[in-house]
Scaffold this active site. Sequence first.
Site, PDB file in Angstrom:
ATOM      1  N   HIS A  42       1.385   3.747   1.939  1.00  0.00           N
ATOM      2  CA  HIS A  42       2.005   4.492   3.062  1.00  0.00           C
ATOM      3  C   HIS A  42       3.480   4.454   2.963  1.00  0.00           C
ATOM      4  CE1 HIS A  42      -1.920   3.713   5.712  1.00  0.00           C
ATOM      5  NE2 HIS A  42      -1.846   4.792   5.013  1.00  0.00           N
ATOM      6  N   HIS A  87       0.922  -1.224   0.122  1.00  0.00           N
ATOM      7  CA  HIS A  87      -0.058   0.094   0.013  1.00  0.00           C
ATOM      8  C   HIS A  87       0.749   1.316   0.071  1.00  0.00           C
ATOM      9  CE1 HIS A  87       0.644  -0.641   4.259  1.00  0.00           C
ATOM     10  NE2 HIS A  87       0.142   0.518   4.585  1.00  0.00           N
ATOM     11  N   HIS A  99       5.899   1.829   3.762  1.00  0.00           N
ATOM     12  CA  HIS A  99       6.009   0.449   2.979  1.00  0.00           C
ATOM     13  C   HIS A  99       6.468   0.558   1.491  1.00  0.00           C
ATOM     14  CE1 HIS A  99       3.624  -1.867   5.924  1.00  0.00           C
ATOM     15  NE2 HIS A  99       3.532  -0.561   6.271  1.00  0.00           N
TER      16      HIS A  99
HETATM   17 ZN   LIG Z   1       0.059   1.381   6.335  1.00  0.00          ZN
END
Ligand SMILES: [Zn+2]
Length: 318
Positions: free
Chosen positions: A107, A105, A110
């Site tokens: 964010h 994802h 990550h």
């Molecule tokens: Zn996250």
Amino acid sequence: MALAGPLLFRVGYSLYARTRLGYLFYQRQVKKARERYPHGHSAPQPCRFPGVKILPIPVLSNNYSYLVIDTGSGRAAVVDPSDPLAVQAAIEEEGVMLEAIFCTHKHWDHSGGNAALHQRHSSCKVYGSALDAIPELTNSLEDREKVSVGCLTFEALATPGHTVGHMVYVLDGGPFGGPPCLFSGDLLFLAGCGRLFEGSPETMLASLDVAVGLGEDTLLWPGHEYALECLTFASLLELDNPTLEQKLRWVTQQRQEKRSTCPSTLGEEQSYNPFLRTHRPELQAALGMRRDGGEHPDAFRARVLKEVRRRKDLYKAT
Ligand SMILES: [Zn+2]
């Protein structure tokens, strides 16, 4: 005041997820973590099957990236490369060729290393969902789409809830005589699950059910080292669960020695992870919750999930 907390939280989340401020915050996090943990927050424990090596790379203060290597060809994929330097060091030490970045994802903790790694390995593809604003995305994936890297086959599964475009990746262990490996990002942790930033409890429940459907022997490789905190919280909810107590003792010992607690199995998780136990009467009783007459079982499970998540958020805040 009652509104100030959630409102501030929402504003903070939007700044982090949608603006350059989030990226600057992430860069500071990376710098601080490199100073604080020059060798990573945990001792990585590689896992090998014939033909495959999985190397957890501890990054930031509690994230994991994973380098997955087809040892026959030396081709490799990395899941969620948050700190490009740590991932590059592992690539060089292993002497492998990076072919794919699988991003769970958007964010930053990550996806923050996507750009630097993609620049360095220009033929490497960056995979993820088109629904998340994933940096440097080259190949958007649909639910159940498969990608090969050397002899390795990964399947992408859409698992919204934490973000709208959250995806998990499942390495098929069959060709190597090993179990499936689930790289779960922020969907599922040892004894925990991700926060519901962009989805309802119903959506998250459906995504967790997808994960459980992979089978009990599936190895769980989560996006964070949260085991001790999550298990401690779970032990306060379910007071009489011997499997949970035993796992908590083991995790406490592992963390005293700064050892990684992954992987666990989905079979184990169903015995102590409250987010996967919404159907269990002992958890429902511990929460003091009952199914309303006529309520659909899944609607009730979503209510239970919401309550467990609410209590976990409060627990973290204290
Ligand atoms: Zn996250």
